[in-house]
Write a protein that holds these residues in place. Structure first.
Motif, mmCIF file in Angstrom:
data_model
loop_
_atom_site.group_PDB
_atom_site.id
_atom_site.type_symbol
_atom_site.label_atom_id
_atom_site.label_comp_id
_atom_site.label_asym_id
_atom_site.label_seq_id
_atom_site.Cartn_x
_atom_site.Cartn_y
_atom_site.Cartn_z
ATOM 1 N N HIS A 1 -3.744 -5.234 -2.778
ATOM 2 C CA HIS A 1 -3.835 -3.893 -3.355
ATOM 3 C C HIS A 1 -3.299 -3.819 -4.787
ATOM 4 O O HIS A 1 -3.342 -2.740 -5.379
ATOM 5 N N THR A 2 -2.827 -4.928 -5.349
ATOM 6 C CA THR A 2 -2.119 -4.828 -6.626
ATOM 7 C C THR A 2 -2.405 -6.032 -7.520
ATOM 8 O O THR A 2 -2.514 -7.166 -7.039
ATOM 9 N N ILE A 3 -2.535 -5.764 -8.804
ATOM 10 C CA ILE A 3 -2.525 -6.794 -9.845
ATOM 11 C C ILE A 3 -1.442 -6.405 -10.832
ATOM 12 O O ILE A 3 -1.408 -5.258 -11.303
ATOM 13 N N GLU A 4 -0.561 -7.339 -11.148
ATOM 14 C CA GLU A 4 0.491 -7.056 -12.114
ATOM 15 C C GLU A 4 0.604 -8.242 -13.063
ATOM 16 O O GLU A 4 0.542 -9.396 -12.641
ATOM 17 N N GLY A 5 0.746 -7.949 -14.350
ATOM 18 C CA GLY A 5 0.841 -9.029 -15.317
ATOM 19 C C GLY A 5 1.420 -8.587 -16.629
ATOM 20 O O GLY A 5 1.706 -7.395 -16.842
ATOM 21 N N HIS B 1 2.663 -4.735 -20.506
ATOM 22 C CA HIS B 1 2.828 -4.928 -19.063
ATOM 23 C C HIS B 1 1.844 -4.015 -18.360
ATOM 24 O O HIS B 1 1.679 -2.851 -18.729
ATOM 25 N N PHE B 2 1.143 -4.536 -17.355
ATOM 26 C CA PHE B 2 0.147 -3.721 -16.662
ATOM 27 C C PHE B 2 0.265 -3.895 -15.156
ATOM 28 O O PHE B 2 0.621 -4.970 -14.644
ATOM 29 N N VAL B 3 -0.017 -2.805 -14.446
ATOM 30 C CA VAL B 3 -0.063 -2.795 -12.987
ATOM 31 C C VAL B 3 -1.311 -2.018 -12.581
ATOM 32 O O VAL B 3 -1.539 -0.903 -13.059
ATOM 33 N N VAL B 4 -2.123 -2.622 -11.714
ATOM 34 C CA VAL B 4 -3.326 -1.960 -11.204
ATOM 35 C C VAL B 4 -3.193 -1.855 -9.690
ATOM 36 O O VAL B 4 -2.987 -2.875 -9.003
ATOM 37 N N HIS B 5 -3.263 -0.610 -9.171
ATOM 38 C CA HIS B 5 -3.162 -0.352 -7.732
ATOM 39 C C HIS B 5 -4.549 0.015 -7.200
ATOM 40 O O HIS B 5 -5.246 0.841 -7.795
ATOM 41 N N PHE B 6 -4.934 -0.583 -6.083
ATOM 42 C CA PHE B 6 -6.213 -0.288 -5.440
ATOM 43 C C PHE B 6 -5.941 0.423 -4.118
ATOM 44 O O PHE B 6 -5.201 -0.091 -3.271
ATOM 45 N N ASP B 7 -6.558 1.600 -3.911
ATOM 46 C CA ASP B 7 -6.402 2.309 -2.639
ATOM 47 C C ASP B 7 -6.965 1.490 -1.482
ATOM 48 O O ASP B 7 -6.365 1.391 -0.413
ATOM 49 N N LYS B 8 -8.145 0.890 -1.739
ATOM 50 C CA LYS B 8 -8.776 0.069 -0.711
ATOM 51 C C LYS B 8 -8.411 -1.398 -0.919
ATOM 52 O O LYS B 8 -8.230 -1.850 -2.053
#
Length: 662
Positions: free
Chosen positions: A237-241, A196-203
């Motif tokens: 701001h987010t990618i989750e998969g 499981h992955f979550v990527v958070h982007f400040d911008k």
């Protein structure tokens, strides 16, 4: 010995059907609520006929990866690893690459019309493993985070959390920026039930970037986009998969193009840029001088026609002296030489060649002959050339090494060592200064220049002493010291040039075309390197007669050959090995087709018209080369996996790497 410097100067499905099925969207996982004792992968196992790979003593039930991407190109990464140890282990080793490669689209239209290979160094802000004993080891390509204690064994389920920060430099591509990161690298030696992955982007990530998002899953090199199957949630701001049933050595990589300026840019031209320009100009000047010297060549030797070689020279000696180097063809010519001297017989039925032992070599035979002869008949009195073994390949290499040792320093001397060393080191310096993320390259390059000066000083000192000192014990000691100096510095040069060449795929201040052009120029020097050699007095003294024998083999008239055969019925066979060393077997045999030449037992009573088949050098070369290659493969081992990988597919990008138990 000097000629050895030059090479040193030169210039790394088990689950596939499951990914083809319609995937049920998995609800986003709250990582704070995950409890490793509650994980149950039975449903996934039944759905995909999945069996975890625990050959490394464990497998991962869940890999939860949280990445926060900051506007200053730093990534804060948290990896929660829920492992199940089926065998006692101390813990795991997490290997994080220190560099990676990627193919960037650098065209203004961003239409993939132009790619530029980039090497990017990853710096680490911090590495933490809460509530665990751990050490961090620095290697050339990776940082190895060794988690666990040598005094404690782990069995069953265990949770590890690894926190680290990556600091990526400016990618120096003007057309666009990029988030290109491996959530799971392709160097994990165990399977994973779930990722499981979550990527958070400040911008905020613009809509145009989401349209180009790709997620690669598979072994290193897999480039099928699985984004639509794997993403559970996404916003600005987010990618989750999630991914289920990930086999060992499979990875998950996110490729998200971003607009230029998403990450900050830095000043391109620094003092190193101008130093790189200066050293590139010096390198080009040295290379031009070297090319002019190459065009001069060596003085020609006037041949003295003779119809027999010196008695102290074998065909291998002739082959080494005529071209100034020891190679496989020189040793191959010893097969008919042994036959011509009555030591072996050659049997050839058109399909294979078998050598039979007739009599041993004399006790005072040179070392290379003894090694070669012993290798032929190590298992009996017959040897099938087409069935040579790895052991024979090893013996062949020892024999060649012994022949090279016999002629060490007797064939060539190098006239332009100083210029070649300087051009090599300035080329190395050019790469050091042009490398954007230089770190230790600058100091290393300056040290190289000092070493270059020392090498030239030692070379000049040796030449000075050689002209003024006879072969005394003192002189031999000086020569030995010189060889040691050359070997040590030569190895250093080889390592430096290998590293410098590697940075050619990296990010440079200077245009890639200029760096590539200098590398090509250096290759041109190497291609014509033989012109920089000058033959020794030893070789020149013998070469006149050797060239005369070669000329005689090419131009001898039939009447003269008839007289020689009448005087000595073995004459044709005595000269045959030397003709083979010159590459003139067919020409030599053709001259005797109309002459009465006795067929010899040593050559299988083969008629002259078929003698070329009896001593088929190309067939011997192929068979013996195979055994030598097998020997080198068996003894050379294999290189380890590099920490980084090339972009555009699974396993590429920053992060990634892998891990194993210990």
């Amino acid at each position: 010995m000097n000629k050895y410097i030059i090479p040193l100067l030169l210039l790394l499905s088990i689950c596939l059907p499951s990914f083809g099925l319609d995937k049920t969207i998995i609800e986003p996982i709250d990582s704070a609520k995950i409890d490793s004792t509650k994980i149950d992968s039975t449903e996934a196992e039944e759905a995909f006929d999945w069996e975890p790979n625990a050959q490394d003593g464990y497998y991962i039930e869940l890999m939860n990866v949280d990445v926060t991407v900051h506007a200053d190109r730093t990534y804060d990464i948290v990896e929660d690893i829920y492992a199940n140890f089926v065998k006692p282990r101390h813990g795991i080793v997490r290997e994080i690459p220190k560099r990676f490669y990627m193919n960037r689209d650098v065209s203004e239209a961003q239409d993939r019309s132009k790619y530029e290979l980039k090497r990017t160094e990853e710096k680490f802000g911090y590495i933490e493993v809460p509530e665990e004993e751990f050490t961090v080891e620095n290697h050339a390509e990776i940082k190895a985070v060794k988690i666990g204690s040598p005094d404690v064994w782990v069995e069953g389920k265990h949770h590890y959390q690894i926190r680290y920060q990556l600091k990526l430099p400016n990618d120096r591509v003007l057309a666009s920026d990029l988030f290109y990161h491996s959530i799971v690298g392709t160097a994990w030696y165990c399977s994973m039930d779930s990722v499981h992955f979550v990527v958070h982007f400040d911008k905020e990530v613009p809509d145009a970037s989401w349209d180009k998002l790709k997620i690669y899953v598979g072994e290193e090199g897999a480039n099928d986009d699985r984004a639509h199957d794997l993403i559970d949630f996404a916003d600005y701001h987010t990618i989750e998969g999630s991914v289920t049933c990930l086999p060992a050595l499979w990875g998950v990589t996110i490729d998200l193009p971003l607009p230029e300026g998403y990450f900050p840019t830095d000043d391109y031209n620094t003092v190193y840029y101008y130093l790189a320009l200066a050293t590139s100009a010096i390198t080009i000047l040295f290379l031009i001088i070297l090319l002019f010297r190459e065009l001069q060549g060596d003085e020609k030797v006037a041949s003295v026609v003779t119809f027999r070689p010196r008695k102290d020279l074998t065909s291998a000696d002739i082959g080494s002296l005529v071209d100034g180097e020891v190679d496989d063809e020189d040793l191959l010519s010893m097969i008919p030489w042994f036959a011509a001297h009555g030591h072996i017989s050659i049997e050839n039925d058109g399909k294979k060649t078998v050598l039979h032992k007739l009599k041993p070599l004399p006790a005072d035979a040179p070392e290379y002959q003894t090694i070669l002869f012993t290798a032929f008949f190590a298992k009996g009195d017959s040897f099938d050339v087409s069935n040579s073994s790895t052991a024979f390949g090893a013996a062949w290499e020892r024999a060649k090494k012994a022949l090279k040792k016999q002629y060490d320093g007797k064939l060539n001397r190098f006239e332009s060592l100083g210029l070649l060393v300087l051009s090599t080191f300035t080329l190395s310096l050019t790469y050091c200064f042009s490398e954007v993320d230089s770190d230790g390259w600058i100091v290393g390059g300056l040290i190289n220049v000092i070493l270059a000066i020392l090498i030239m000083a030692a070379y000049r000192a040796r030449s000075f002493l050689k002209d003024r000192i006879h072969f005394t014990t003192f002189f031999l000691g000086i020569t030995s010291l010189w060889k040691l100096i050359v070997t040590v510095f030569g190895l250093f040069i080889a390592i430096t040039m290998a590293l410098s060449a590697h940075t050619a795929a990296g990010d440079n201040y200077l245009p890639d075309q200029l760096l590539f052009g200098m590398m090509v120029a250096m290759l041109v020097v190497i291609i014509f390197l033989r012109r920089l050699y000058r033959m020794t007095a030893y070789r020149r003294e013998r070469l006149a007669e050797i060239l005369g024998l070669k000329e005689f083999i090419q131009t001898a008239e039939v009447n003269r050959l008839r007289m020689l055969v009448d005087e000595d019925e073995r004459y044709f066979y005595d000269i045959l090995p030397y003709a083979m060393a010159f590459g003139l077997v067919d020409e030599w045999a053709a001259k005797f087709e109309n002459l009465s030449v006795k067929e010899l037992q040593e050559f299988g009573n083969t008629p002259i018209s078929l003698i070329s088949h009896c001593v088929n050098k190309s067939q011997w070369t192929s068979n013996i080369a195979t055994s030598v290659t097998n020997y080198k493969s068996a003894s050379g081992g294999s290189s380890g996996r590099a920490g980084g990988s090339r972009g555009g597919y699974s396993g590429g990008g920053s992060g990634g790497g892998g891990g194993h138990s210990w």
